[in-house]
Every structure is written in C-alpha cells, then in structure tokens.
Scaffold this active site. Structure first.
Site, mmCIF file in Angstrom:
data_model
loop_
_atom_site.group_PDB
_atom_site.id
_atom_site.type_symbol
_atom_site.label_atom_id
_atom_site.label_comp_id
_atom_site.label_asym_id
_atom_site.label_seq_id
_atom_site.Cartn_x
_atom_site.Cartn_y
_atom_site.Cartn_z
ATOM 1 N N ASN A 106 42.926 61.800 71.510
ATOM 2 C CA ASN A 106 42.911 62.009 72.961
ATOM 3 C C ASN A 106 41.543 62.531 73.380
ATOM 4 O O ASN A 106 40.818 63.108 72.562
ATOM 5 C CB ASN A 106 43.989 63.025 73.365
ATOM 6 C CG ASN A 106 44.071 63.219 74.880
ATOM 7 O OD1 ASN A 106 43.989 62.247 75.634
ATOM 8 N ND2 ASN A 106 44.217 64.456 75.324
ATOM 9 N N HIS A 108 39.910 64.945 76.420
ATOM 10 C CA HIS A 108 40.313 65.879 77.476
ATOM 11 C C HIS A 108 39.074 66.501 78.108
ATOM 12 O O HIS A 108 38.198 66.997 77.397
ATOM 13 C CB HIS A 108 41.198 66.980 76.881
ATOM 14 C CG HIS A 108 41.611 67.998 77.902
ATOM 15 N ND1 HIS A 108 42.595 67.747 78.830
ATOM 16 C CD2 HIS A 108 41.141 69.233 78.179
ATOM 17 C CE1 HIS A 108 42.727 68.802 79.612
ATOM 18 N NE2 HIS A 108 41.862 69.720 79.241
HETATM 19 C C1 GRF Z 1 38.846 61.085 81.354
HETATM 20 O O1 GRF Z 1 37.881 61.841 82.004
HETATM 21 C C2 GRF Z 1 39.524 61.890 80.283
HETATM 22 O O2 GRF Z 1 38.836 63.031 79.917
HETATM 23 C C3 GRF Z 1 40.846 62.302 80.881
HETATM 24 O O3 GRF Z 1 41.141 61.333 81.829
HETATM 25 C C4 GRF Z 1 39.974 60.681 82.264
HETATM 26 C C5 GRF Z 1 40.238 59.226 82.213
HETATM 27 O O4 GRF Z 1 39.277 58.471 82.910
HETATM 28 N N1 GRF Z 1 41.830 62.457 79.840
HETATM 29 P P1 GRF Z 1 39.234 56.907 82.727
HETATM 30 O O5 GRF Z 1 40.604 56.357 83.113
HETATM 31 O O6 GRF Z 1 38.884 56.601 81.306
HETATM 32 O O7 GRF Z 1 38.184 56.436 83.689
#
Ligand code: GRF
Length: 202
Positions: A106, A108
């Site tokens: 994941n 985050h």
């Molecule tokens: C990312 O910034 C990630 O850190 C978080 O959700 C966001 C997803 O952005 N978990 P994207 O859909 O990849 O543009």
C-alpha cells in the site's frame, strides 16, 4: 511475476506503474486492475493501456467479507502474486489480508506512524509540521500499520496550502511506487514475520 492493482479513483499511481512497465526488462506484469467504483478515472487509464479491468461494487454483495472473497477469487484466477493498493479507499477484511499475507503493498500519504487514515495533508499542516511525505508498506489487518518498505519526505513551507504539499508528495509517490513494485517482482523485496527485507536486509 504477475500483479494486480486495486484502485478507487484517479489512478495516477497506477499510471506511473503502467508507464514504468514500458521500460525494458520489468520483472512484473500488471494482469488486472480491480476497482470498487464504476466511474473511477483509473479504469480509463487501464483500458487505454489494454489492461483487463474488474469492477466490484459493495451494493452487489451482502457483506464486506463476501465482496473481498469475490475479489480474492478473481486475483487468484488471474494468477497474480502481488496485490498493489494504489488509492484503494475501502478497508480490506482480515480474511483478505491474511489470505495474501506478505503479498499486499500500500502507499499512504504520510510519514507513518504519523497520520494513519484520512486527511493527512490537512492534519500535518494544522499541526505545524515542517515536513510530510509518503510511506510504502506491506499490508496487515491493521489499517496503515504493516511493515514499512520506504518513506519519502518533502518539506512543508509556512504558507503552503494542501495542494502545494500534495503536488510534492505525489511526485515522490510516482517515482518510488513503481520502483518498490519492481523490487518485489524481481524477488529483492519480501515480508517475513511482519518485517520487510530488501536484499536480505531489514
Ligand atoms: C495516493 O496519494 C496515495 O498515497 C493514497 O491515495 C492516493 C491515490 O492517488 N493512498 P491516485 O489514485 O493514485 O492518483
């Protein structure tokens, strides 16, 4: 190794991973994009890249358990060895995370263990923090708490708005998430007993 990417929205990290695959000799291959929102823009990105997409809507299942079971079966059918969460905004059941232990990553947007959960940018700015960042980690049954693989820091300047910090953080995410996926697919990265090892070192 084959892997799936789970998304709920924009999919800019998915895009970074797709783009990184175009470079020669990537060890991993995206075999599907799984999404819990039928209108997510990330699905368009996947289709443009010719990647099979699968939508699972909560309303079609009687429980989270049933939905996660259906997703898990699809992942195994695809033969994926790694599950990459990239903006997947639904908490996975312990049954799911245990089934794929050590095989879920994941990303985050905070320097964990600071600010698990939502609205991390706002919380960091309101706390007067001078830095923020992103964490790539293995997933266990606790939200935003598995073994950390990598963190990237960015500065927060005094007059920053949320979007200023977002821009800095996502740039880091797009640079590092494809790299970490490649580490896993090439066998350099693994999780064991709740710890992450790169080239055999914790
Ligand atoms: C990312 O910034 C990630 O850190 C978080 O959700 C966001 C997803 O952005 N978990 P994207 O859909 O990849 O543009």
């Amino acid at each position: 190794k084959k892997f799936v990417v789970l998304i709920s929205g924009n999919g800019s990290n998915l895009q970074a991973i797709i783009d990184s695959q175009k470079s020669a000799n990537a060890s991993g291959q995206i075999c599907g994009v799984i999404c819990n929102k039928a209108d997510a823009y990330g699905l368009v990105r996947a289709k443009k890249a010719g990647i099979p997409t699968f939508v699972f809507s909560r309303k079609d299942y009687e429980s989270n358990l049933a939905m996660d079971f259906a997703i898990a079966e699809q992942i195994e059918k695809l033969g994926a060895e790694l599950i990459v969460l990239a903006g997947y905004m639904k908490i996975l059941t312990p049954e799911f995370t245990q089934r794929f232990e050590g095989r879920i990553l994941n990303i985050h947007p905070s320097l964990l263990p600071k600010y698990p959960g939502l609205n991390t940018y706002q919380r960091a700015i309101e706390a007067g923090d001078s830095e923020h960042g992103t964490t790539i980690h293995f997933v266990n049954e606790e939200v935003d708490a598995g073994a950390i693989v990598l963190q990237a820091k960015v500065p927060i300047y005094p007059n920053d708005e949320v979007e200023d910090v977002v821009a800095r953080v996502v740039e880091q995410e797009h640079q590092y998430y494809p790299l970490v996926v490649e580490w896993f697919c090439s066998g350099r990265l693994l999780a064991e007993n709740g710890k992450a090892y790169l080239d055999g070192k914790e």
